[in-house]
Write an enzyme that holds these catalytic residues in place. Structure first.
Site, PDB file in Angstrom:
ATOM      1  N   TYR A  61      17.621 -38.017   0.623  1.00 17.58           N
ATOM      2  CA  TYR A  61      18.832 -38.774   0.696  1.00 17.58           C
ATOM      3  C   TYR A  61      18.429 -39.936   1.428  1.00 17.58           C
ATOM      4  CZ  TYR A  61      21.699 -35.477  -0.569  1.00 17.58           C
ATOM      5  OH  TYR A  61      22.183 -33.984  -1.392  1.00 17.58           O
ATOM      6  N   HIS A 132      16.501 -27.213  -2.124  1.00 15.99           N
ATOM      7  CA  HIS A 132      17.575 -28.325  -3.498  1.00 15.99           C
ATOM      8  C   HIS A 132      17.450 -27.880  -4.778  1.00 15.99           C
ATOM      9  CE1 HIS A 132      18.594 -32.062  -2.810  1.00 15.99           C
ATOM     10  NE2 HIS A 132      19.150 -31.701  -3.440  1.00 15.99           N
ATOM     11  N   SER A 162      20.428 -24.279  -3.897  1.00 18.53           N
ATOM     12  CA  SER A 162      20.722 -25.244  -3.780  1.00 18.53           C
ATOM     13  C   SER A 162      20.738 -25.119  -5.999  1.00 18.53           C
ATOM     14  CB  SER A 162      21.121 -26.593  -3.419  1.00 18.53           C
ATOM     15  OG  SER A 162      21.801 -26.974  -4.120  1.00 18.53           O
ATOM     16  N   LEU A 232      34.583 -34.577  -6.686  1.00 24.02           N
ATOM     17  CA  LEU A 232      35.517 -35.783  -7.289  1.00 24.02           C
ATOM     18  C   LEU A 232      35.085 -36.695  -8.308  1.00 24.02           C
ATOM     19  CD1 LEU A 232      35.783 -36.901  -3.310  1.00 24.02           C
ATOM     20  CD2 LEU A 232      37.677 -35.498  -4.850  1.00 24.02           C
ATOM     21  N   GLY A 287      30.903 -36.983  -1.076  1.00 24.45           N
ATOM     22  CA  GLY A 287      30.448 -37.770  -1.002  1.00 24.45           C
ATOM     23  C   GLY A 287      30.521 -39.099  -0.230  1.00 24.45           C
ATOM     24  N   ARG A 293      39.624 -42.334   2.627  1.00 24.17           N
ATOM     25  CA  ARG A 293      38.975 -41.563   1.921  1.00 24.17           C
ATOM     26  C   ARG A 293      38.516 -39.937   2.377  1.00 24.17           C
ATOM     27  NH1 ARG A 293      35.423 -41.385  -3.685  1.00 24.17           N
ATOM     28  NH2 ARG A 293      36.914 -40.202  -4.916  1.00 24.17           N
TER      29      ARG A 293
END
Length: 323
Positions: A61, A132, A162, A232, A287, A293
């Site tokens: 990331y 991952h 994942s 989302l 995220g 939010r």
């Protein structure tokens, strides 16, 4: 609502997870600055204040900067570590002088990846390490030895995966004497394969779905916590401009807004509550790094959609009635 499967391993885990991909600035080589630090600090403090104590990282990331800036906050406020569950992922390698973008479950790569994660975060151990994406060149015995060594050394408490199907999880689990406790897959009102494979069993319409049937059931039977990334759908149904989208997406966004008013909450909370209504008690990952939010998302824990409203959202998001 039944307890999360993950609670037997991490009893204090929140049902919502804060994803950390938005921290550390952009996907570039620009160094972390004070603005990035204060963003991460506010992100962590807001999440904890709303009852979200689970943080999801990956070594890739923002090219490691997300973990680095998160670690800087912990370095200045070490007491925060005891209030949180920290999860990170490894095994994706970007293209470099040695090869193209690829996945690497080799003992050497996983071991050095964990060391790098712990160094950037400035912590002694990960609560959860996830692999991952599946590596087709995985050597099962070698990987099992690696994971056992990481846990024995105290660097990792628990393991997850994942983007794996249940066949891959079962194969990996066969070589481990400790449970795989979580699987992170894409789930949202936009990504419905996880549902459609079950609903369309025996129906030609389900022939080309890219989600392995049985993964949800395997996870529930074996105590593997399903975590959803992309929960989302990048705000598709909770505020993004949908004027150029298909009619069924516009109608779904309108339905989400109407239900938010009906349940006295907000659109983000409805989108997450739809995921959380499933009996697998999915842990949605959000995220956003926006404090307001995050607060809106946290409200999802207070919402339980009726069976009819859940199906109304599902059918609307499919764009056609069920068979």
């Amino acid at each position: 609502m039944n307890a999360l499967a993950i609670h037997q391993h991490l009893p204090t885990a929140s049902q919502i997870i804060c994803g950390c991909m938005g921290l550390g600035g952009g996907w570039d080589q620009q160094p972390i600055n004070k603005t990035h630090y204060h963003q991460a600090q506010q992100f962590i403090e807001t999440a904890l204040a709303t009852g979200i104590n689970y943080f999801d990282h990956a070594d890739i990331y923002t090219f490691g900067k997300a973990e680095q800036v998160f670690g800087q906050v912990l370095a200045k406020q070490p007491s925060l570590r005891d209030q949180m569950i920290v999860q990170s992922k490894c095994a994706i390698r970007f293209d470099d002088d040695s090869g193209p973008k690829r996945y690497d479950f080799s003992k050497k790569w996983v071991t050095q990846s964990v060391d790098g994660i712990l160094s950037r975060l400035g912590i002694e151990y990960l609560d959860v390490l996830q692999l991952h994406r599946p590596d087709p060149l995985m050597e099962l015995a070698e990987l099992a030895e690696c994971l056992t060594s990481l846990q024995t050394s105290g660097k990792v408490k628990h393991f997850g995966v994942s983007n794996m199907n249940h066949h891959q999880i079962a194969y990996l689990q066969s070589a481990l004497d400790r449970p795989i406790i979580a699987n992170q897959i894409e789930i949202s009102l936009q990504q419905l394969g996880w549902l459609d494979h079950g609903v369309l069993a025996g129906n030609p319409a389900g022939e080309h779905g890219n989600f392995c049937a049985g993964t949800m059931e395997y996870s529930q039977l074996n105590g593997v916590q399903i975590q959803s990334w992309g929960s989302l759908a990048q705000g598709l149904f909770s505020g993004r401009d949908v004027s150029n989208q298909a009619e069924y997406i516009k109608q779904t966004a309108k339905l989400v807004a109407n239900l938010a008013e009906q349940y006295n909450t907000n659109a983000d909370a409805i989108a997450l509550a739809w995921i959380m209504r499933h009996p697998a008690n999915i842990q949605p990952i959000i995220g956003t790094a926006n404090p307001e939010r995050i607060k809106r998302c946290a409200e999802a824990s207070k919402v339980k959609l009726s069976r009819e409203d859940w199906y109304q959202l599902y059918v609307s998001a499919r764009g056609e009635e069920l068979p």
